[in-house]
Scaffold this motif. Structure first.
Motif, PDB file in Angstrom:
ATOM      1  N   ASP B  94       0.886  -1.163   0.000  1.00 44.58           N
ATOM      2  CA  ASP B  94       0.000   0.000   0.000  1.00 44.58           C
ATOM      3  C   ASP B  94       0.928   1.219   0.000  1.00 44.58           C
ATOM      4  O   ASP B  94       1.472   1.590   1.026  1.00 44.58           O
ATOM      5  CB  ASP B  94      -0.870  -0.050   1.257  1.00 44.58           C
ATOM      6  CG  ASP B  94      -1.957   0.989   1.229  1.00 44.58           C
ATOM      7  OD1 ASP B  94      -1.647   2.126   0.839  1.00 44.58           O
ATOM      8  OD2 ASP B  94      -3.102   0.665   1.585  1.00 44.58           O
ATOM      9  N   LEU B  97       0.577   4.270   2.694  1.00 44.08           N
ATOM     10  CA  LEU B  97       0.815   3.913   4.096  1.00 44.08           C
ATOM     11  C   LEU B  97       2.244   3.447   4.297  1.00 44.08           C
ATOM     12  O   LEU B  97       2.866   3.733   5.307  1.00 44.08           O
ATOM     13  CB  LEU B  97      -0.157   2.816   4.531  1.00 44.08           C
ATOM     14  CG  LEU B  97      -1.608   3.219   4.613  1.00 44.08           C
ATOM     15  CD1 LEU B  97      -2.426   2.101   5.214  1.00 44.08           C
ATOM     16  CD2 LEU B  97      -1.766   4.469   5.432  1.00 44.08           C
ATOM     17  N   ALA B 136      -0.153   8.725  26.819  1.00 42.82           N
ATOM     18  CA  ALA B 136      -1.051   8.783  25.662  1.00 42.82           C
ATOM     19  C   ALA B 136      -0.264   8.741  24.365  1.00 42.82           C
ATOM     20  O   ALA B 136      -0.557   7.944  23.468  1.00 42.82           O
ATOM     21  CB  ALA B 136      -1.890  10.053  25.724  1.00 42.82           C
ATOM     22  N   SER B 139       1.540   5.519  23.463  1.00 36.68           N
ATOM     23  CA  SER B 139       0.688   4.423  23.001  1.00 36.68           C
ATOM     24  C   SER B 139       0.376   4.555  21.519  1.00 36.68           C
ATOM     25  O   SER B 139      -0.156   3.631  20.906  1.00 36.68           O
ATOM     26  CB  SER B 139      -0.600   4.367  23.810  1.00 36.68           C
ATOM     27  OG  SER B 139      -1.391   5.490  23.532  1.00 36.68           O
ATOM     28  N   LEU B 140       0.686   5.713  20.921  1.00 38.84           N
ATOM     29  CA  LEU B 140       0.367   5.896  19.507  1.00 38.84           C
ATOM     30  C   LEU B 140       1.414   5.296  18.582  1.00 38.84           C
ATOM     31  O   LEU B 140       1.150   5.113  17.391  1.00 38.84           O
ATOM     32  CB  LEU B 140       0.241   7.397  19.190  1.00 38.84           C
ATOM     33  CG  LEU B 140      -0.899   8.097  19.905  1.00 38.84           C
ATOM     34  CD1 LEU B 140      -0.874   9.572  19.571  1.00 38.84           C
ATOM     35  CD2 LEU B 140      -2.219   7.510  19.492  1.00 38.84           C
ATOM     36  N   VAL B 142       2.326   2.430  18.360  1.00 45.12           N
ATOM     37  CA  VAL B 142       1.818   1.155  17.844  1.00 45.12           C
ATOM     38  C   VAL B 142       1.214   1.343  16.453  1.00 45.12           C
ATOM     39  O   VAL B 142       1.383   0.498  15.573  1.00 45.12           O
ATOM     40  CB  VAL B 142       0.711   0.611  18.767  1.00 45.12           C
ATOM     41  CG1 VAL B 142       0.144  -0.652  18.237  1.00 45.12           C
ATOM     42  CG2 VAL B 142       1.235   0.404  20.130  1.00 45.12           C
ATOM     43  N   ILE B 143       0.505   2.477  16.284  1.00 47.67           N
ATOM     44  CA  ILE B 143      -0.191   2.686  15.019  1.00 47.67           C
ATOM     45  C   ILE B 143       0.805   2.714  13.860  1.00 47.67           C
ATOM     46  O   ILE B 143       0.580   2.091  12.820  1.00 47.67           O
ATOM     47  CB  ILE B 143      -1.012   3.986  15.093  1.00 47.67           C
ATOM     48  CG1 ILE B 143      -2.131   3.806  16.117  1.00 47.67           C
ATOM     49  CG2 ILE B 143      -1.587   4.352  13.744  1.00 47.67           C
ATOM     50  CD1 ILE B 143      -2.869   5.067  16.412  1.00 47.67           C
ATOM     51  N   LEU B 146       2.050  -0.858  13.232  1.00 48.02           N
ATOM     52  CA  LEU B 146       1.026  -1.683  12.570  1.00 48.02           C
ATOM     53  C   LEU B 146       0.875  -1.274  11.109  1.00 48.02           C
ATOM     54  O   LEU B 146       0.724  -2.120  10.218  1.00 48.02           O
ATOM     55  CB  LEU B 146      -0.312  -1.533  13.291  1.00 48.02           C
ATOM     56  CG  LEU B 146      -0.483  -2.305  14.598  1.00 48.02           C
ATOM     57  CD1 LEU B 146      -1.805  -1.968  15.231  1.00 48.02           C
ATOM     58  CD2 LEU B 146      -0.395  -3.793  14.354  1.00 48.02           C
ATOM     59  N   MET B 147       0.914   0.054  10.867  1.00 48.67           N
ATOM     60  CA  MET B 147       0.827   0.549   9.487  1.00 48.67           C
ATOM     61  C   MET B 147       1.955  -0.023   8.635  1.00 48.67           C
ATOM     62  O   MET B 147       1.734  -0.509   7.527  1.00 48.67           O
ATOM     63  CB  MET B 147       0.948   2.081   9.480  1.00 48.67           C
ATOM     64  CG  MET B 147      -0.356   2.820   9.426  1.00 48.67           C
ATOM     65  SD  MET B 147      -0.097   4.544   9.842  1.00 48.67           S
ATOM     66  CE  MET B 147       0.511   5.164   8.314  1.00 48.67           C
ATOM     67  N   TRP B 150       1.507  -3.848   8.055  1.00 46.78           N
ATOM     68  CA  TRP B 150       0.400  -4.227   7.180  1.00 46.78           C
ATOM     69  C   TRP B 150       0.654  -3.761   5.743  1.00 46.78           C
ATOM     70  O   TRP B 150       0.419  -4.509   4.788  1.00 46.78           O
ATOM     71  CB  TRP B 150      -0.900  -3.626   7.700  1.00 46.78           C
ATOM     72  CG  TRP B 150      -2.074  -3.992   6.877  1.00 46.78           C
ATOM     73  CD1 TRP B 150      -2.750  -5.170   6.899  1.00 46.78           C
ATOM     74  CD2 TRP B 150      -2.701  -3.191   5.879  1.00 46.78           C
ATOM     75  NE1 TRP B 150      -3.759  -5.147   5.995  1.00 46.78           N
ATOM     76  CE2 TRP B 150      -3.758  -3.943   5.355  1.00 46.78           C
ATOM     77  CE3 TRP B 150      -2.458  -1.897   5.402  1.00 46.78           C
ATOM     78  CZ2 TRP B 150      -4.582  -3.445   4.360  1.00 46.78           C
ATOM     79  CZ3 TRP B 150      -3.283  -1.402   4.410  1.00 46.78           C
ATOM     80  CH2 TRP B 150      -4.331  -2.180   3.905  1.00 46.78           C
ATOM     81  N   MET B 162       2.123  -7.492  14.471  1.00 44.13           N
ATOM     82  CA  MET B 162       1.120  -7.990  15.413  1.00 44.13           C
ATOM     83  C   MET B 162       1.742  -8.277  16.769  1.00 44.13           C
ATOM     84  O   MET B 162       1.210  -7.929  17.811  1.00 44.13           O
ATOM     85  CB  MET B 162       0.496  -9.285  14.881  1.00 44.13           C
ATOM     86  CG  MET B 162      -0.402  -9.093  13.701  1.00 44.13           C
ATOM     87  SD  MET B 162      -1.817  -8.127  14.156  1.00 44.13           S
ATOM     88  CE  MET B 162      -2.240  -7.418  12.607  1.00 44.13           C
ATOM     89  N   GLY B 165       2.510  -5.074  18.430  1.00 43.34           N
ATOM     90  CA  GLY B 165       1.296  -4.436  18.936  1.00 43.34           C
ATOM     91  C   GLY B 165       0.843  -5.075  20.230  1.00 43.34           C
ATOM     92  O   GLY B 165       0.625  -4.383  21.237  1.00 43.34           O
ATOM     93  N   ALA B 166       0.761  -6.420  20.251  1.00 44.19           N
ATOM     94  CA  ALA B 166       0.305  -7.115  21.456  1.00 44.19           C
ATOM     95  C   ALA B 166       1.218  -6.794  22.631  1.00 44.19           C
ATOM     96  O   ALA B 166       0.769  -6.566  23.754  1.00 44.19           O
ATOM     97  CB  ALA B 166       0.286  -8.614  21.212  1.00 44.19           C
TER      98      ALA B 166
END
Lengths: 167, 358
Positions: B94, B97, B136, B139-140, B142-143, B146-147, B150, B162, B165-166
């Motif tokens: 992609d 992303l 806060a 914790s971002l 992770v995004i 993950l991006m 993926w 994954m 992230g976990a």
């Protein structure tokens, strides 16, 4: 235009455009990422209203936790634009009409609401969103509803574990 | 005496004398951007070199020693090589992303710099909920991971993302709870207040055993959150080639690499601020003479000394412990660290209410 106004219009435009993109995007992963941007814009609005605590909690709960879970599920199930079922055009029109009706009613109700009619948003001045005041309100005036809702959350968590454990 | 506070207030009054309020804001933002970028570049170069040197010493080797004295310019040369390399984007990826992800990770790392106090009066934004802001924003990251995983359209990348992230989502809990112990003791979420509360001794020494437990748990959770060995499941070379950044090359890979080291610096800086007093010199209760002697060492040196000591500790872990399996990793968090830190928080609350701490 002052800096605050520029920021306000920028954040509003960002929120609206991203919210539209959540609906338009074919790919579920893109939708989730746009939704995260919407939450960021809303957090920015909270900061403009001097409610830093609400802004940060909004980020922790939605962008940090719930959206990450969404991303997890969507990515693991490998949903993409090919596997996305295409809705019938008739349903799309029906949905647009009913959603539009709801929006009209909401706008009308909010315009007529007496309490907010002449109220002005307190930019950089209001202090109800600060953690100290919010804590006082939650743990003094509303302590029973607050604790009951925490029990509700606990029940939901236990329920999720029970459902997960069944097999 | 040399002090960064004097310099910043000097610049502030200089700008206020010449520009309007918005002008001052813009100029100060530009200065902050310049300083943050410089700090990032320097940290990246120093930390990568330090990691290689530490690793080498632990394995009785010399490490990089050709480029510059003691190989200090080795990382600069490596960075130059990475800039010149082609940044490939896989066909099935992609595109948007894939190219965006390294920058998301980098921006999150940059945002985390805002509330950190580097020296007395040398802080970008002393927000009144500094500690929550840190949890806060961290914790971002992770995004971004993950991006990247993926969008690469690669099984190894997705698996790595994954796992990462976990891991980050679960270790955030005990990291947050151990941060809360200090918040309970101080009674404030503002980092400035937390540092000032350690004027007569650092929390690690003032708060008895519960704070030491919280410190140990925070260091473990921080190691896991930055995906460092022994918790480097996300990029376990022997299983997943390189985890979520398998498909990245050139400068985009360098950004991930840099962000990893910046994150280590930031978590160590936060640990130093919360438990070891940040820029606060080593003070012992009412020993006036000793405290004055310690004040002669500049606050910035105290901050960086504490932070780099913790970074060394985390680098030391890497060559001490073998990598955990996924189930061991999650067991450690959910069955041991989380209950211990919950109980520990209760204990600290009792200590704070009864005033048992020094």
């Amino acid at each position: 235009m002052s800096t605050t106004e520029i920021l306000f219009w920028f954040l509003s435009a960002l929120a609206l455009v991203s919210a539209t993109m959540v609906l338009i995007s074919k790919n579920p992963v893109h939708s989730i990422l746009w939704l995260i941007i919407v939450f960021f814009a809303i957090s920015g609005h909270y900061i403009l209203l001097n409610a830093q605590f609400l802004a940060i909690v909004n980020l922790i709960v939605y962008a940090g936790a719930i959206m990450v879970l969404f991303l997890f599920v969507v990515m693991l199930m490998n949903l993409n634009s090919d596997s996305e079922p295409q809705k019938n055009n008739r349903f799309k029109i029906a949905g647009a009409i009913s959603g539009g009706c709801l929006m009209l009613i909401m706008i009308d109700v909010i315009r007529d609401a007496g309490e907010v009619q002449n109220a002005k948003a307190l930019v950089k001045e209001g202090n109800i969103g600060l953690i100290k005041n919010l804590g006082m309100v939650l743990f003094k005036d509303y302590v029973i509803p607050f604790e009951i809702s925490s029990v509700l959350f606990l029940a939901a968590m236990v329920g999720a574990v029970v459902i997960g454990k069944r097999n | 005496m040399f002090s960064l506070q004097g310099i910043t207030s000097g610049i502030q009054s200089f700008l206020h004398a010449r520009f309007s309020a918005s002008g001052v804001l813009i100029f100060e933002s530009l200065i902050v951007i310049l300083l943050a970028t410089t700090l990032f570049a320097l940290l990246g170069l120093v930390l990568v070199w330090m990691e290689r040197k530490v690793a080498a010493q632990m394995q009785i080797r010399l490490g990089p020693n050709r480029v510059g004295p003691m190989g200090i310019f080795q990382t600069s040369a490596d960075t130059l090589k990475l800039i010149l390399k082609e940044g490939l984007t896989p066909d099935g990826a992609d595109k948007l992303l894939f190219n965006l992800a390294p920058f998301v990770v980098m921006v999150v790392a940059m945002l985390l710099l805002a509330p950190i106090a580097f020296a007395k009066g040398f802080q970008v934004w002393d927000i009144n909920i500094g500690v929550l802001y840190i949890t806060a924003v961290s914790s971002l990251s992770v995004i971004g991971i993950l991006m990247a995983g993926w969008a690469s359209n690669n099984k190894y990348s997705l698996l790595g993302a994954m796992r990462s992230g976990a891991q980050i989502v679960s270790y955030e809990l005990s990291a947050g709870l151990s941060i809360l112990t200090i918040v309970v003791l101080t009674g404030s979420l503002q980092l400035g207040d937390i540092i000032n509360a350690q004027q007569n001794g650092w929390w690690l020494f003032k708060g008895h055993i519960p704070v030491i437990i919280a410190f140990v748990i925070f260091i473990i959770a921080a190691t896991a959150e930055t995906n460092r060995a022994p918790f480097d499941m996300a990029e376990a070379e022997s299983e997943l080639t390189a985890g979520f950044h398998t498909e990245y090359s050139g400068m985009k890979f360098a950004l991930f690499f840099l962000a990893e080291y910046i994150n280590i610096f930031i978590v160590c800086a936060i640990a130093a601020t919360l438990f070891l007093g940040g820029w606060m010199p080593l003070h012992i209760g009412n020993w006036q003479g000793f405290n004055h002697l310690m004040d002669y060492i500049p606050s910035s040196i105290w901050f960086f000394a504490k932070t780099f000591a913790l970074i060394f500790l985390i680098m030391w872990f890497r060559w001490t412990f073998p990598r955990l399996r996924v189930d061991q990793l999650l067991n450690l968090e959910w069955k041991y660290l989380l209950p211990i830190s919950l109980f520990n928080l209760l204990l600290v609350t009792v200590i704070a209410i009864l005033g048992w701490h020094f």
